[in-house]
Design a protein around this motif. Sequence first.
Motif, short mmCIF file in Angstrom:
data_model
loop_
_atom_site.label_atom_id
_atom_site.label_comp_id
_atom_site.label_asym_id
_atom_site.label_seq_id
_atom_site.Cartn_x
_atom_site.Cartn_y
_atom_site.Cartn_z
N THR A 72 0.84 -1.20 0.00
CA THR A 72 0.00 0.00 0.00
C THR A 72 0.87 1.24 0.00
OG1 THR A 72 -1.63 -1.23 1.27
CG2 THR A 72 -1.91 1.15 1.19
N GLU A 73 1.90 1.23 0.86
CA GLU A 73 2.78 2.39 0.98
C GLU A 73 3.48 2.70 -0.34
OE1 GLU A 73 2.90 -0.27 3.06
OE2 GLU A 73 2.13 0.56 4.92
N VAL A 76 0.95 4.20 -2.92
CA VAL A 76 0.56 5.56 -2.53
C VAL A 76 1.73 6.52 -2.75
CG1 VAL A 76 -0.11 7.03 -0.59
CG2 VAL A 76 -1.24 4.84 -0.94
N GLU A 77 2.92 6.09 -2.37
CA GLU A 77 4.12 6.93 -2.56
C GLU A 77 4.34 7.23 -4.04
OE1 GLU A 77 7.22 9.20 -1.17
OE2 GLU A 77 5.76 8.10 0.04
N ARG A 78 4.18 6.21 -4.90
CA ARG A 78 4.33 6.40 -6.35
C ARG A 78 3.30 7.40 -6.87
NH1 ARG A 78 3.38 1.85 -11.03
NH2 ARG A 78 3.63 3.26 -12.79
N TYR A 79 2.06 7.27 -6.39
CA TYR A 79 0.99 8.18 -6.80
C TYR A 79 1.30 9.61 -6.37
CZ TYR A 79 -3.51 10.55 -6.79
OH TYR A 79 -4.50 11.46 -6.98
N LEU A 80 1.70 9.78 -5.13
CA LEU A 80 1.96 11.12 -4.61
C LEU A 80 3.13 11.80 -5.32
CD1 LEU A 80 1.43 10.55 -0.79
CD2 LEU A 80 -0.09 11.74 -2.38
N LYS A 81 4.14 11.02 -5.67
CA LYS A 81 5.30 11.58 -6.36
C LYS A 81 5.07 11.72 -7.86
CE LYS A 81 8.91 10.15 -3.17
NZ LYS A 81 10.12 9.33 -2.99
N GLY A 82 4.05 11.03 -8.37
CA GLY A 82 3.81 11.06 -9.81
C GLY A 82 4.89 10.32 -10.58
#
Length: 177
Positions: A72-73, A76-82
């Motif tokens: 999950t982390e 989410v991290e990939r999404y937030l950083k784009g």
Amino acid sequence: MEMLKQKKKTTGRKRIEIKKLEKEANKQVTFSKRRVGMFKKASELCILCNAHVAIIVFSPADKLFCFGEPSTEAVVERYLKGAPDFEPIKSSERKKLMSCEEHNRKYEEAMKALELEKKNKADVEGFAKVWGRGEWWNEEIHEMSVEQLEQFLVAIYELRSRLLQRAAEIMMMHGML
């Protein structure tokens, strides 16, 4: 032939109308069943299509549930950083991240502590009502009747007992016992 004549005892699976459920118990049961199904479908999607998926859900009781592939982390991290690709999480950073199970455990502990504090507050308010004021422990003893002294003594023993019980609970929660 008799087998064909016997009726089913259950109604079987039925399609339900999609609308907001009113009863809290129905909401919780439906949430639990559908959450399992949703996580299963997400897992299948990951396997079949090599997709990266993260699902974060709070139950009607505000309990956290997560599913993630690879985690999950990471998703989410990939999404937030784009970021187009996953960056491997360093072991030092992984230790900082809490799993859903850890979040749920901490949540449960906090809820238990909250319930204990609510109970303790109710007990203190109960003692205050017995004495008619909030500071029964400041009463002048020499002005009390025998009956009031007996009640005062019982209240002090009850308070002592609850304090000892609460201290033991706190010590157990923090692994001191």
